[in-house]
Design an enzyme around this catalytic site. Structure first.
Site, PDB file in Angstrom:
ATOM      1  N   ILE A 126       0.841  -1.196   0.000  1.00 19.43           N
ATOM      2  CA  ILE A 126       0.000   0.000   0.000  1.00 19.43           C
ATOM      3  C   ILE A 126       0.877   1.247   0.000  1.00 19.43           C
ATOM      4  O   ILE A 126       1.916   1.274   0.668  1.00 19.43           O
ATOM      5  CB  ILE A 126      -0.906  -0.035   1.254  1.00 19.43           C
ATOM      6  CG1 ILE A 126      -1.810  -1.283   1.236  1.00 19.43           C
ATOM      7  CG2 ILE A 126      -1.743   1.247   1.385  1.00 19.43           C
ATOM      8  CD1 ILE A 126      -2.481  -1.615   2.562  1.00 19.43           C
ATOM      9  N   CYS A 127       0.443   2.297  -0.740  1.00 19.15           N
ATOM     10  CA  CYS A 127       1.088   3.614  -0.655  1.00 19.15           C
ATOM     11  C   CYS A 127       2.517   3.545  -1.193  1.00 19.15           C
ATOM     12  O   CYS A 127       2.715   3.197  -2.357  1.00 19.15           O
ATOM     13  CB  CYS A 127       0.998   4.094   0.797  1.00 19.15           C
ATOM     14  SG  CYS A 127       1.582   5.754   1.131  1.00 19.15           S
ATOM     15  N   ILE A 128       3.537   3.811  -0.409  1.00 23.13           N
ATOM     16  CA  ILE A 128       4.929   3.758  -0.864  1.00 23.13           C
ATOM     17  C   ILE A 128       5.539   2.358  -0.697  1.00 23.13           C
ATOM     18  O   ILE A 128       6.602   2.063  -1.269  1.00 23.13           O
ATOM     19  CB  ILE A 128       5.790   4.837  -0.139  1.00 23.13           C
ATOM     20  CG1 ILE A 128       7.184   5.001  -0.777  1.00 23.13           C
ATOM     21  CG2 ILE A 128       5.926   4.532   1.353  1.00 23.13           C
ATOM     22  CD1 ILE A 128       7.193   5.487  -2.200  1.00 23.13           C
ATOM     23  N   PRO A 159       4.852  -0.397  -2.125  1.00 24.98           N
ATOM     24  CA  PRO A 159       5.152  -1.080  -3.397  1.00 24.98           C
ATOM     25  C   PRO A 159       6.574  -0.815  -3.899  1.00 24.98           C
ATOM     26  O   PRO A 159       7.145  -1.656  -4.612  1.00 24.98           O
ATOM     27  CB  PRO A 159       4.106  -0.490  -4.360  1.00 24.98           C
ATOM     28  CG  PRO A 159       2.931  -0.186  -3.471  1.00 24.98           C
ATOM     29  CD  PRO A 159       3.552   0.318  -2.192  1.00 24.98           C
ATOM     30  N   THR A 193      -2.003  -0.763  -4.061  1.00 25.46           N
ATOM     31  CA  THR A 193      -3.011   0.305  -4.109  1.00 25.46           C
ATOM     32  C   THR A 193      -2.363   1.589  -3.577  1.00 25.46           C
ATOM     33  O   THR A 193      -1.575   1.540  -2.631  1.00 25.46           O
ATOM     34  CB  THR A 193      -4.280  -0.096  -3.304  1.00 25.46           C
ATOM     35  OG1 THR A 193      -5.279   0.922  -3.439  1.00 25.46           O
ATOM     36  CG2 THR A 193      -3.992  -0.286  -1.822  1.00 25.46           C
TER      37      THR A 193
END
Lengths: 217, 217
Positions: B133-135, B137, B189
């Site tokens: 999620i967010c950073i 990835p 996401t």
């Protein structure tokens, strides 16, 4: 658009706001289209190590720590004016019983932070809804007890009896449900007063309470 | 019952796990009937004052602070064994780029915490889903980049270009949606990579991603 104030007391269930309760509140209010602002009192407290449940050996501040939950968008409760909002919500956690009041050690003889007390009295006087979660209903009961408000903290009989000493009435309630005192516009849900509650049960109880609160606001 | 490991990195978006992302993950996984356990690495970090965005002048520990989100139920990531779980999820926040890695300062040249790297490689080798999620990835991309995994961090072109230097592919994505790389079972996401996202949008993007992740697990 309904404007809702949310009052935090730190960040973490043992010395501040219960995080799942606060985030559930923010998610549901945003889903319901409300305009939300967060507030907290500026109180120094001894941080508790949530991993091994000992004193963390650090002093922290409830306003500064609340900013973690609110993504930096939080103001001192001294700036919370009843005329700017349609309702107010108090998530739980020990912070409600330690930083918003000293209910954790004094029970029904608790001193309530004077700004917290002011906010509850002003919203009540203006006939605007007050929502409270987990142990926070005890704070509302202490301030409005003489008016015989009805609240819930679930089914903990010791805390319920202590609440009734304030003049308030206690009503039993399941974790995913809530109690609405429509005469006084006081809405409460037990959340993590059920220690082994699942996050989705806590979320659903809060969501149901907030649907009525936003409609009532 | 699907068993899901959630890896935290502290408590607060500027020096730890993004709280709304972590709580959304826990609520949705519990709603989906999954059995969840939380983990975090034990890393000392300089706490950031989330209220005025300055150095807080305190050292804290990512495992101990993660316990605030997890209500004390969190274990050291050294105890996370791939064979005990069906999937793993990494919420975001700067903690992913500071405590799980040094992506915040090094970008695609980042060092990834060796336990985090081990966990990602083991789940990938076992063909078990990895959610990020967010950073977060970017951390997955750095570890699995040579396998050309596809991830999203939303639409931030600078970060997307940095991610592609790892060998991973970047795909644009709206805040309430997600990207599924079904060949590699990597689901991502963007959440608060959209800084002004609403809590309900973040929740919905995470919820949609987790529905597929739990089904795939």
């Amino acid at each position: 658009v309904k404007k809702i104030a949310v009052v935090l007391s730190g960040c973490g269930y043992l010395d501040g706001t219960e995080i799942t309760e606060a985030v559930s509140t923010l998610i549901c209010l945003s889903e319901l289209g409300a305009d939300v602002k967060c507030f907290a009192p500026s109180v120094e407290f001894q941080a508790f190590n949530h991993f091994d449940k000992t004193d963390a050996g650090q002093t922290r501040n409830s306003l500064i720590e609340s900013a973690r939950i609110a993504r930096s968008e939080v103001s001192n409760i001294t700036e919370l004016k009843e005329k700017d909002f349609d309702a107010v919500v108090f998530p739980g956690g020990f912070g409600a019983a330690k930083n918003l009041s000293d209910w954790a050690t004094k029970g029904s003889a608790a001193y309530i932070n004077k700004e917290v007390s002011r906010v509850i009295r002003q919203f009540h006087k203006a006939i605007k809804p007050i929502g409270a979660i987990c142990i926070a209903p005890a704070v509302v009961a202490k301030v409005l007890g003489e008016e015989n408000v009805t609240v819930t903290i679930g089914e903990d009989t010791v805390t319920a009896a202590e609440i009734e000493k304030t003049g308030a009435r206690h009503s039993k309630c399941a974790v995913d449900d809530y109690i609405s005192d429509r005469d006084h516009k006081v809405l409460t849900t037990p959340a993590y007063m059920y220690e082994n509650a699942k996050p989705s049960e806590v979320f659903n109880g809060i969501r149901r309470m907030l649907i009525e609160l936003v409609e009532m606001a």
